[in-house]
Design an enzyme around this catalytic site. Structure first.
Site, mmCIF file in Angstrom:
data_model
loop_
_atom_site.group_PDB
_atom_site.id
_atom_site.type_symbol
_atom_site.label_atom_id
_atom_site.label_comp_id
_atom_site.label_asym_id
_atom_site.label_seq_id
_atom_site.Cartn_x
_atom_site.Cartn_y
_atom_site.Cartn_z
ATOM 1 N N GLU A 264 0.790 -1.228 0.000
ATOM 2 C CA GLU A 264 0.000 0.000 0.000
ATOM 3 C C GLU A 264 0.826 1.283 0.000
ATOM 4 O O GLU A 264 0.708 2.134 0.890
ATOM 5 C CB GLU A 264 -0.955 -0.032 1.201
ATOM 6 C CG GLU A 264 -1.863 -1.253 1.186
ATOM 7 C CD GLU A 264 -2.759 -1.379 2.429
ATOM 8 O OE1 GLU A 264 -2.797 -0.446 3.245
ATOM 9 O OE2 GLU A 264 -3.419 -2.426 2.566
ATOM 10 N N HIS B 39 -10.321 -6.695 -2.105
ATOM 11 C CA HIS B 39 -11.387 -6.506 -1.102
ATOM 12 C C HIS B 39 -12.581 -5.888 -1.832
ATOM 13 O O HIS B 39 -12.599 -4.677 -2.117
ATOM 14 C CB HIS B 39 -10.920 -5.593 0.033
ATOM 15 C CG HIS B 39 -9.838 -6.177 0.874
ATOM 16 N ND1 HIS B 39 -10.014 -7.328 1.623
ATOM 17 C CD2 HIS B 39 -8.558 -5.791 1.082
ATOM 18 C CE1 HIS B 39 -8.902 -7.623 2.269
ATOM 19 N NE2 HIS B 39 -7.990 -6.713 1.944
ATOM 20 N N GLU C 53 -5.915 -10.982 -0.989
ATOM 21 C CA GLU C 53 -6.722 -10.770 0.225
ATOM 22 C C GLU C 53 -8.212 -10.791 -0.122
ATOM 23 O O GLU C 53 -9.002 -10.021 0.372
ATOM 24 C CB GLU C 53 -6.341 -9.439 0.897
ATOM 25 C CG GLU C 53 -4.869 -9.293 1.208
ATOM 26 C CD GLU C 53 -4.522 -7.996 1.900
ATOM 27 O OE1 GLU C 53 -5.427 -7.313 2.418
ATOM 28 O OE2 GLU C 53 -3.316 -7.638 1.941
ATOM 29 N N ASP D 111 -11.975 -10.987 -0.498
ATOM 30 C CA ASP D 111 -13.246 -11.151 0.199
ATOM 31 C C ASP D 111 -14.263 -10.252 -0.518
ATOM 32 O O ASP D 111 -13.891 -9.285 -1.178
ATOM 33 C CB ASP D 111 -13.174 -10.854 1.708
ATOM 34 C CG ASP D 111 -12.457 -9.551 2.063
ATOM 35 O OD1 ASP D 111 -11.846 -9.505 3.161
ATOM 36 O OD2 ASP D 111 -12.499 -8.586 1.272
HETATM 37 O O1 G3I Z 1 -4.117 -8.638 19.199
HETATM 38 C C1 G3I Z 1 -4.768 -7.486 19.751
HETATM 39 C C2 G3I Z 1 -5.505 -7.867 21.026
HETATM 40 O O2 G3I Z 1 -4.554 -8.247 22.023
HETATM 41 C C3 G3I Z 1 -6.336 -6.680 21.514
HETATM 42 O O3 G3I Z 1 -7.080 -7.075 22.639
HETATM 43 C C4 G3I Z 1 -7.268 -6.242 20.371
HETATM 44 C C5 G3I Z 1 -8.141 -5.086 20.756
HETATM 45 O O4 G3I Z 1 -7.345 -3.917 20.786
HETATM 46 O O5 G3I Z 1 -6.479 -5.856 19.226
HETATM 47 C C6 G3I Z 1 -5.763 -6.965 18.728
HETATM 48 O O6 G3I Z 1 -5.008 -6.543 17.611
HETATM 49 C C7 G3I Z 1 -5.799 -6.340 16.426
HETATM 50 C C8 G3I Z 1 -5.223 -7.229 15.309
HETATM 51 O O7 G3I Z 1 -5.924 -6.982 14.071
HETATM 52 C C9 G3I Z 1 -5.344 -8.720 15.646
HETATM 53 O O8 G3I Z 1 -6.686 -9.071 15.751
HETATM 54 C C10 G3I Z 1 -5.671 -4.880 16.019
HETATM 55 O O9 G3I Z 1 -6.328 -4.083 16.995
HETATM 56 C C11 G3I Z 1 -6.346 -4.672 14.659
HETATM 57 O O10 G3I Z 1 -6.109 -3.346 14.211
HETATM 58 C C12 G3I Z 1 -5.758 -5.636 13.643
HETATM 59 O O11 G3I Z 1 -6.476 -5.456 12.420
HETATM 60 C C13 G3I Z 1 -5.822 -6.012 11.275
HETATM 61 C C14 G3I Z 1 -5.644 -4.882 10.267
HETATM 62 O O12 G3I Z 1 -5.058 -5.406 9.065
HETATM 63 C C15 G3I Z 1 -4.770 -3.793 10.805
HETATM 64 O O13 G3I Z 1 -4.680 -2.765 9.827
HETATM 65 C C16 G3I Z 1 -6.707 -7.092 10.685
HETATM 66 O O14 G3I Z 1 -6.753 -8.214 11.555
HETATM 67 C C17 G3I Z 1 -6.175 -7.533 9.334
HETATM 68 O O15 G3I Z 1 -7.117 -8.386 8.670
HETATM 69 C C18 G3I Z 1 -5.932 -6.335 8.425
HETATM 70 O O16 G3I Z 1 -5.343 -6.797 7.236
HETATM 71 C C19 G3I Z 1 -5.005 -5.784 6.289
HETATM 72 C C20 G3I Z 1 -3.769 -6.257 5.554
HETATM 73 O O17 G3I Z 1 -2.736 -6.480 6.480
HETATM 74 C C21 G3I Z 1 -3.381 -5.247 4.494
HETATM 75 N N1 G3I Z 1 -4.504 -5.017 3.568
HETATM 76 C C22 G3I Z 1 -5.717 -4.570 4.249
HETATM 77 C C23 G3I Z 1 -6.146 -5.596 5.274
HETATM 78 C C24 G3I Z 1 -7.432 -5.172 5.931
HETATM 79 O O18 G3I Z 1 -7.235 -3.984 6.674
#
Ligand code: G3I
Length: 359
Positions: free
Chosen positions: A174, A251, A279, A281
């Site tokens: 990105e 996406h 990715e 969906d």
């Molecule tokens: O692991 C912590 C947990 O300990 C905590 O309790 C919880 C609540 O704060 O957060 C958890 O971390 C989260 C993490 O996912 C694991 O679940 C983060 O807050 C959350 O921001 C994170 O989101 C990820 C996101 O990228 C971040 O930008 C998504 O799972 C993931 O699917 C998403 O994937 C991205 C790709 O990497 C790049 N392309 C876009 C795609 C969708 O945004």
């Protein structure tokens, strides 16, 4: 053919009776996770994909760590259906280098071990991105030389650690805005626009055999953003900057598949690149109805067919196994139900559509 592909092909031929089960429960077609798909075809997606030297993968995060039978069922479904695993978060900067110079690989290594025990190719996500950077990096003040060194150190250390395990990397994720300009980020702002090629060159230096991808969203159709990505990669190819392919995150929204998807896949492939849907969906406003599920199935069929029509499009990754783990509801309120399996791991019409397209 890279080693991992050979291993996967072997597994595909035995996928119907289970392949390298992780010991996490049955992987035979009679397992509790056998999809109650609308089709009578009980052949896993991975068997059809591998029979055509392709990879069908899924991003894995929270579901992998479910306790008890939940975890057993999740991992059995993952092992049964997919021959590629992508860590959804565990290989990102903030996870791997939580403190400067301190690397933590344990959780990512557990995903690697699971994938290898189940004959799955591993796609690394992602080395250099503006998001999910460790705080010390994101909030630091760096000179150009310091930032260059931090980029090279992270890429080099991580690529070296996973050498022989990760088959391909999203090297940079990105880096462009929707209008085709470069996205402002700590990397772009401190190093300059050549941070991208610096990352590719560093990754290649540490593992000349690993696949190197540029990954982004909203570049699936022909538009200002994909034109800029195309121009960058064309320049890389002309200057000999090592790059293997491009990742279209894909996406999508039900009913809104870009009409220029096929032409765009073909033009990037014509550059001599692999084109991966990284990715995938296709989200909708829940609750899912018979009509929206049918439209979703049609959309999945359209996307998969556009990919498999081009030899260079040999990899499709779903951004999650089931709707239960999907990132969509927490990001797009009022949207969800984007994947092939529903919240209780029942196969949706989209599963049957992808299965028949891969077949
Ligand atoms: O692991 C912590 C947990 O300990 C905590 O309790 C919880 C609540 O704060 O957060 C958890 O971390 C989260 C993490 O996912 C694991 O679940 C983060 O807050 C959350 O921001 C994170 O989101 C990820 C996101 O990228 C971040 O930008 C998504 O799972 C993931 O699917 C998403 O994937 C991205 C790709 O990497 C790049 N392309 C876009 C795609 C969708 O945004």
């Amino acid at each position: 053919m890279r080693l991992a592909a050979r291993v996967t092909l072997t597994c595909a031929l035995t996928a119907l009776i289970g392949c390298g089960g992780s010991g996490d429960g049955p992987t035979s077609p009679t397992s509790p996770t056998t999809p109650n798909t609308p089709t009578t075809d009980n052949t896993p997606l991975r068997a059809y994909a591998a029979a055509h030297s392709r990879f069908i993968g899924a991003a894995v995060d929270r579901g992998f760590r479910y306790a008890g039978s939940d975890g057993v069922n999740f991992r059995a479904l993952m092992a049964r259906e997919f021959n590629m695993l992508v860590p959804e978060n565990d290989m990102k900067h903030s996870y791997l280098q939580p403190s400067q110079g301190v690397y933590r690989f344990v959780s990512a290594d557990s995903l690697v071990a699971f994938a290898e025990a189940n004959g799955m190719r591993i796609r690394g996500h992602t080395l250099i991105w503006h998001s999910q950077l460790a705080g010390w990096m994101a909030n630091g003040t760096w000179t150009q030389d310091q930032a260059r060194a931090l980029l090279a150190d992270h890429v080099g250390t991580v690529v070296t650690h996973f050498k022989g395990h990760v088959a391909e990397w999203d090297v940079v994720n990105e880096a462009f805005n929707d209008d085709g300009t470069r996205r402002a980020s700590i990397w772009q702002n401190t190093i300059g626009r050549d941070y991208i090629e610096r990352a590719f060159i560093a990754a290649h230096a540490d593992d000349p055999s690993v696949g190197l991808f540029y990954n982004d969203y909203n570049i699936e159709g022909i538009n200002a953003k994909s034109d800029s990505v195309y121009a960058m990669i064309q320049d890389f190819k002309q200057r000999g900057v090592p790059i293997t392919g491009v990742g279209f995150q894909s996406h999508f929204i039900v009913g809104q598949i870009p009409s220029t998807l096929s032409a765009n896949i073909q033009r990037f492939a014509a550059l001599g690149l692999e084109v991966h849907l990284t990715e995938l969906d296709i989200r909708m406003p829940p609750p899912a109805t018979a009509a929206s599920l049918e439209q979703q199935a049609q959309d999945y069929r359209t996307v998969v067919n556009a990919c498999i029509a081009v030899t260079a499009c040999n990899t499709i990754v779903l951004w999650g196994v089931s709707d239960r783990e999907s990132w969509v509801p927490s990001t797009f309120s009022g949207q969800g139900a984007a994947l092939l399996f529903d919240e209780s791991y029942a196969a949706k019409p989209a599963y049957a559509a992808v299965q028949s397209a891969l077949k």
